[in-house]
Design an enzyme around this catalytic site. Structure first.
Site, PDB file in Angstrom:
ATOM      1  N   SER A 189       0.924  -1.178  -0.072  1.00  0.00           N
ATOM      2  CA  SER A 189       0.186   0.034   0.079  1.00  0.00           C
ATOM      3  C   SER A 189       0.971   1.148   0.150  1.00  0.00           C
ATOM      4  O   SER A 189       2.048   1.151   0.631  1.00  0.00           O
ATOM      5  CB  SER A 189      -1.077   0.064   1.210  1.00  0.00           C
ATOM      6  OG  SER A 189      -1.436   1.401   1.463  1.00  0.00           O
ATOM      7  N   TYR A 232       0.453  -0.435  10.911  1.00  0.00           N
ATOM      8  CA  TYR A 232       0.137  -1.047   9.512  1.00  0.00           C
ATOM      9  C   TYR A 232       1.330  -0.301   8.373  1.00  0.00           C
ATOM     10  O   TYR A 232       1.637  -1.159   7.371  1.00  0.00           O
ATOM     11  CB  TYR A 232      -1.369  -0.310   9.058  1.00  0.00           C
ATOM     12  CG  TYR A 232      -1.636  -0.699   7.586  1.00  0.00           C
ATOM     13  CD1 TYR A 232      -2.223  -1.773   7.318  1.00  0.00           C
ATOM     14  CD2 TYR A 232      -1.861   0.352   6.621  1.00  0.00           C
ATOM     15  CE1 TYR A 232      -2.664  -2.028   6.050  1.00  0.00           C
ATOM     16  CE2 TYR A 232      -2.294  -0.035   5.372  1.00  0.00           C
ATOM     17  CZ  TYR A 232      -2.699  -1.249   5.146  1.00  0.00           C
ATOM     18  OH  TYR A 232      -3.035  -1.469   3.846  1.00  0.00           O
TER      19      TYR A 232
END
Length: 321
Positions: A162, A188
């Site tokens: 990501s 994350y």
């Protein structure tokens, strides 16, 4: 084949998984897609099955996986769609899955993930859960399947990252937040950085075995389970913008939403495109190899955020997760 040139394809941000795989024949090839009971994983598996591959959906919930497999079989006419249980946070589950695999493996898509858990959670071994699920579990899976990948002769691994990786490097001194305050987006972010580094490291070590790996950023897709832990008000605002056909924006950084079919496209392209034969250790988005961003551009460039790139409310602009 090796090249230092950036990879350009005929496809872009609006291309779908079905479009990028059109004309590709995967008959006789075997693929595994993790987290394939819904969302991007299911769409990726559907594209592979439609091209003739034997596809295994590696999922925690096998009942949901079987329902998805049935839908894919009906949609594609391909009965070679299977389901295997896999919990990426459980070493025993990973070992059981890899030991049960036999024969060559041509494509491994490390798609499953968890994002922005609101509170710190750890595995029984003490690993922070996002890092364990998003990186360590997929790392162990790939290592356990190495011989099957090597047996294919020209295997590809797709590591879903990501643009959230901009939030944090892998903090090797405190991966598990034992001496620093837990932040869901930093956790994350470091897991997504690890996904990119895995693609580089696996290619460096395994290219001589006929195995290459690339990382991908799928884009902003609000209609998957990945966004379930987002702050509700923020998620609602993004979904409202998506429904209205507007650009999304998080703290002033705009981006375009994608459908699931568009979000799965880059994974499918990287796994199957003839242009990527022998290419590894790269990072792709919008169906092309990404440009390198300067530190200034990281905080200001349109489209630089993914669903997993929502900034923490207290984080300064320009720092992403």
């Amino acid at each position: 084949m090796t090249t230092t040139q950036r990879i350009h394809t005929p496809f872009g941000e609006e291309s779908t998984a079905a479009e990028v795989i059109e004309g590709v024949d995967l008959a006789g090839k075997h693929a595994i897609v993790t987290g394939a009971s819904a969302g991007l994983g299911a769409e990726t598996a559907r594209a592979f099955a439609g091209a003739g591959a034997s596809v295994t959906l590696a999922v925690r919930n096998t009942d949901a996986g079987e329902r998805t497999a049935t839908d894919i079989r009906k949609a594609t006419g391909n009965d070679a769609v299977h389901v295997g249980r896999l919990d990426l946070a459980d070493k025993a589950s990973i070992t059981a899955f890899t030991r049960s695999w036999s024969g060559p493996l041509h494509i491994l898509v490390n798609n499953a993930g968890v994002m922005a858990l609101p509170t710190l959670e750890r595995t029984p071994d003490g690993w922070e859960l996002q890092f364990a699920s998003n990186h360590l579990g997929h790392f162990a899976l790939a290592v356990g399947l190495h011989d099957a990948l090597a047996a294919a002769g020209n295997a590809r691994i797709v590591s879903l990252s990501s643009r959230g990786h901009h939030a944090s490097p892998v903090e090797f001194d405190d991966i598990n937040f034992t001496s620093r305050a837990y932040d869901p987006w930093l956790a994350y972010g470091q897991s997504k950085t690890a996904n990119v580094l895995f693609a580089v490291g696996a290619t460096n070590r395994w290219a001589t075995d006929g195995i290459t790996a690339n990382a991908v950023h799928p884009g902003v897709i609000m209609s998957t389970n990945l966004s379930r832990y987002m702050v509700p008000d923020q998620a609602a605002q993004l979904r409202a913008a998506e429904a209205a056909g507007e650009l999304g924006s998080i703290q002033g950084a705009p981006f375009r939403f994608k459908t699931i079919a568009q979000g799965a496209a880059t994974s499918v392209l990287v796994a199957t495109s003839p242009q990527l034969e022998g290419i590894g250790g790269r990072y792709f988005e919008d169906n092309n190899e990404a440009e390198k961003l300067t530190p200034a551009a990281v905080g200001s460039s349109p489209g630089t955020l993914s669903t997993g790139a929502c900034r923490h409310p207290s984080r300064p602009r320009g720092v992403k997760a």
